[in-house]
Design an enzyme around this catalytic site. Structure first.
Site, PDB file in Angstrom:
ATOM      1  N   GLU A 305       0.834  -1.215   0.000  1.00 20.69           N
ATOM      2  CA  GLU A 305       0.000   0.000   0.000  1.00 20.69           C
ATOM      3  C   GLU A 305       0.861   1.256   0.000  1.00 20.69           C
ATOM      4  OE1 GLU A 305      -2.787  -0.877  -0.848  1.00 20.69           O
ATOM      5  OE2 GLU A 305      -2.824  -2.920  -0.061  1.00 20.69           O
ATOM      6  N   TYR A 393      -2.018  -8.226 -11.320  1.00 21.23           N
ATOM      7  CA  TYR A 393      -1.038  -8.250 -10.229  1.00 21.23           C
ATOM      8  C   TYR A 393       0.215  -9.026 -10.599  1.00 21.23           C
ATOM      9  CZ  TYR A 393      -4.339  -6.297  -6.784  1.00 21.23           C
ATOM     10  OH  TYR A 393      -5.189  -5.478  -6.098  1.00 21.23           O
TER      11      TYR A 393
HETATM   12  N1  BES Z   1      -6.038  -1.236  -4.354  1.00 21.95           N
HETATM   13  C1  BES Z   1      -6.026  -2.583  -3.912  1.00 21.95           C
HETATM   14  C2  BES Z   1      -7.335  -3.059  -3.337  1.00 21.95           C
HETATM   15  C3  BES Z   1      -8.523  -2.948  -4.265  1.00 21.95           C
HETATM   16  C4  BES Z   1      -8.432  -3.355  -5.588  1.00 21.95           C
HETATM   17  C5  BES Z   1      -9.717  -2.478  -3.782  1.00 21.95           C
HETATM   18  C6  BES Z   1      -9.540  -3.235  -6.421  1.00 21.95           C
HETATM   19  C7  BES Z   1     -10.826  -2.376  -4.604  1.00 21.95           C
HETATM   20  C8  BES Z   1     -10.743  -2.766  -5.930  1.00 21.95           C
HETATM   21  C9  BES Z   1      -4.924  -2.820  -2.871  1.00 21.95           C
HETATM   22  O1  BES Z   1      -3.788  -2.058  -3.065  1.00 21.95           O
HETATM   23  C10 BES Z   1      -4.478  -4.249  -2.992  1.00 21.95           C
HETATM   24  O2  BES Z   1      -3.929  -4.574  -4.016  1.00 21.95           O
HETATM   25  N2  BES Z   1      -4.708  -5.054  -1.981  1.00 21.95           N
HETATM   26  C11 BES Z   1      -4.243  -6.417  -1.962  1.00 21.95           C
HETATM   27  C12 BES Z   1      -2.925  -6.417  -1.262  1.00 21.95           C
HETATM   28  C13 BES Z   1      -1.998  -7.485  -1.647  1.00 21.95           C
HETATM   29  C14 BES Z   1      -1.812  -7.623  -3.114  1.00 21.95           C
HETATM   30  C15 BES Z   1      -0.651  -7.227  -0.979  1.00 21.95           C
HETATM   31  C16 BES Z   1      -5.283  -7.250  -1.223  1.00 21.95           C
HETATM   32  O3  BES Z   1      -6.264  -6.665  -0.744  1.00 21.95           O
HETATM   33  O4  BES Z   1      -5.139  -8.454  -1.169  1.00 21.95           O
HETATM   34 ZN    ZN Z   2      -2.652  -2.839  -4.699  1.00 23.65          ZN
END
Ligand code: BES
Ligand code: ZN
Length: 611
Positions: A305, A393
């Site tokens: 984050e 990702y």
């Molecule tokens: N921005 C995302 C979370 C998100 C994505 C919220 C799409 C709503 C819609 C956040 O940065 C993220 O990627 N979270 C991951 C973290 C992990 C990859 C380290 C999660 O929530 O698993």
């Molecule tokens: Zn993210």
């Protein structure tokens, strides 16, 4: 990839917008500043008040078109004289909501919209006191990404549009709650008036606007960072995330000064129903309590984050089709930060291998020519959250890793800094990244260009043949024990000394899905998985338990599904439960109980699985 919107107003028949997930005509009219003025009503579960938009009109004939979803519009006022405005709703679209069209006079550069939200706004979760740790006070939080800002304010809800914002939030003073936003935040509750004021003086897109109202306390960690959470959790969290300051320094070494951009980096520990692991709201990262394993083993989520402060919040994907520019680059950056704070590559390389495995798993499960395995996606007429997955990702990460491998780390990081500087506070597409690479790095070198293989990486499905090979010594240790266990099915045979959460996740995810119940019972006896508190281990463990009908674990699975809410962790367990008619039936019963506690995003994902 563009969509046409024809308006009934004949003064501007067709407007082309390159973001397929907005109705707004953001190229004709820019929002310069947004002011939000809302009262929080916990009894009715609505926000009501108004927004004021300051506009720059590039096309003075165009009406203002905004995104909304289940909003009730009360009044619209135009300009400094607050003349009553004419407005109309378009037809409702299940994914996009409704366009709100407001007629403007040529001179209007200000619009005020009085409105209220609906109790089931997709971007808000209203928790009753019993769903909180304290058990006494209600809790409200928003998640605006990807297109949920429109469910709590009428706005240009596209990541291509950026503006500064300010807010006035009023909370019933007798509740004695703290309000926080993705802005400059208070540290203490205002017990007298319950009124809070906020300012975000950097231009950000709508998906980064956030609001939380709850019984929260603050603990400082360092001079520019600290932790907000319910009082039952702030101290535990302060221990877990004590390395935050180190992470900020590590990130600054890579990308440049942090506080010049966003001032502070505070964390907010969310309730268990928070649907994600983390969310990069500027100045105030949201963190799922599932990350608190009490051994600091899951802190890479903070690195992730934090990395978004640059990759995502400073330079933003212009549409959700380009989501890998946010998430793939952030993953790459996350691993670098972890490498730096650990002082070695061990954990970072384990994370890299896990990332690669998730990608392989996904690619093996779909058609090799599946267009949705392209980095630059086409999500027109579909939910933009379909982009949240292994492609954006993990393939995204691997693409940036391949740039590093070809150019060398030093040269790639130099390029990265230049990309971040050039496109600061802008929203970009892959072509911008490529053009910048051409200008700064490739400079006509055909041989280099062919080794970078950009076209295949960005626009072709699957994985290029020449892709980075990720190796991890720790992971090789896991593989050795894994082979032993697969042969013997005997938990006493394996040597797991020094293993952390990452080793276990790798081990559990690599076990044959149908290893058989006796093997699992042996593991459980030796390592006590079913009793563990670490949700990141529990999730793959329960998948195995379900697949092998290890029914003694079902009571624990039930509590897990009732308590957790993070989509990534509960979804695989529900999916496994759909594999037999009996377990599907059971899953539907559990979900019926759990549903009222889940966030709207979690509800819709799980409903779709159990359909
Ligand atoms: N921005 C995302 C979370 C998100 C994505 C919220 C799409 C709503 C819609 C956040 O940065 C993220 O990627 N979270 C991951 C973290 C992990 C990859 C380290 C999660 O929530 O698993
Ligand atoms: Zn993210």
């Amino acid at each position: 990839m563009s969509r046409e919107i024809s308006l009934s107003d004949s003064s501007c028949a067709i407007i082309l917008t390159p973001d397929p997930h907005t109705f707004s005509n953001y190229t004709a009219i820019e929002i310069k500043h947004l002011h939000i003025d809302l009262a929080v009503d916990f009894d009715r579960q609505v926000l009501s008040g108004k927004v004021e938009l300051n506009l720059r009109r590039k096309d003075t004939h165009a009406p203002l078109i905004l995104d909304t979803r289940s909003l009730k519009i009360e009044d619209v006022y135009l300009g400094a004289d607050r003349a009553e405005g004419q407005w109309s709703f378009g037809e409702e679209d299940v994914i996009l909501g409704k366009a709100l069209t407001i007629k403007l006079r040529p001179e209007d550069d200000k619009v005020e919209i009085a409105y209220s939200t609906h109790a089931n706004a997709s971007g808000l979760q209203w928790l009753t006191p019993l769903q909180t740790l304290g058990g006494k006070k209600p809790y409200l939080f928003s998640v605006s990404e990807a297109i949920h800002a429109r469910s709590w304010m009428p706005i240009q809800d596209t990541p291509a549009s950026r503006f500064t914002y300010s807010a006035r939030i009023s909370v019933p003073p007798q509740l004695q709650l703290l309000a926080l936003m993705s802005a400059k935040n208070p540290k203490k509750r205002n017990l007298k008036t319950g009124v809070y004021r906020f300012k975000m003086n950097r231009p950000i897109p709508a998906y980064l606007i956030s609001l939380t109202v709850a019984d929260l306390r603050f603990r400082p960690l360092g001079p520019t960072n600290g932790i907000y959470g319910e009082k039952e959790i702030v101290d535990i969290a302060s221990w877990e995330f004590a390395d935050t300051e180190k992470m900020i320094s590590a990130a600054e070494q890579i990308a440049g000064p942090y506080t010049d951009l966003w001032d502070r980096f505070d964390l907010l520990i969310m309730p268990p129903s928070f649907p994600y692991g983390g969310m990069e709201n500027p100045t105030l990262t949201y963190v799922s309590p599932s990350v608190i394993a009490q051994d600091r083993s899951l802190v890479s989520i903070i690195a992730h984050e934090l990395a978004h402060s640059w990759s995502g919040n400073l330079v933003t994907n212009a549409t959700w089709n380009q989501f890998f520019l946010n998430e793939g680059l952030t993953r790459y950056f996350e691993f670098l930060i972890m490498e730096s704070i650990d002082g070695n590559r061990r954990n970072a390389d384990m994370n890299r291998v896990l990332s690669y495995q998730r990608l392989k798993e996904h690619l093996n499960a779909v058609d090799p020519l599946d267009p949705d395995t392209r980095l630059v996606m086409d999500l027109s007429n579909r939910d933009p959250e379909l982009s949240v997955g292994a492609i954006a990702y993990e393939k995204g990460y691997l693409f940036f890793q391949s740039l590093e491998d070809v150019l060398g780390r030093k040269a790639f990081l130099e390029f990265l800094r230049s990309y971040l500087k050039t496109f600061s506070f802008q929203s970009v597409t892959a072509d911008k990244l490529i053009a910048h690479l051409q200008a700064k790095v490739i400079q006509g070198d055909k041989e280099l260009e062919s080794r970078l293989n950009l076209d295949e990486w960005l626009y072709k499905p699957g994985l290029p043949k020449a892709h980075p090979v990720i190796r991890s010594e720790e992971f090789e240790k896991v593989s050795t024990q894994l082979s032993r266990f697969i042969k013997s099915h005997d938990a006493e045979e394996i040597d797991t000394q020094g293993w952390n959460t990452l080793h276990w996740v790798a081990f559990l995810k690599s076990l044959p899905l149908h290893i058989g119940k006796p093997a699992l019972v042996g593991l459980d006896k030796k390592f006590g998985f079913t009793q563990i508190k670490n949700a990141e281990i529990l999730s793959p463990w329960f998948v195995l338990a379900v697949e092998n009908s290890y029914s003694e674990t079902y009571p624990s699975i039930k509590s897990f599904l009732l308590e957790a809410g993070r989509i990534k962790l509960i979804k695989p367990v529900y999916v496994a439960l759909t594999h037999t008619p009996e377990s599907l039936q059971w899953a539907r019963e559990v979900f019926a109980n759990a549903k009222p506690r889940y966030h709207p995003a979690t509800q819709s994902v799980i409903s779709a699985i159990l359909k």
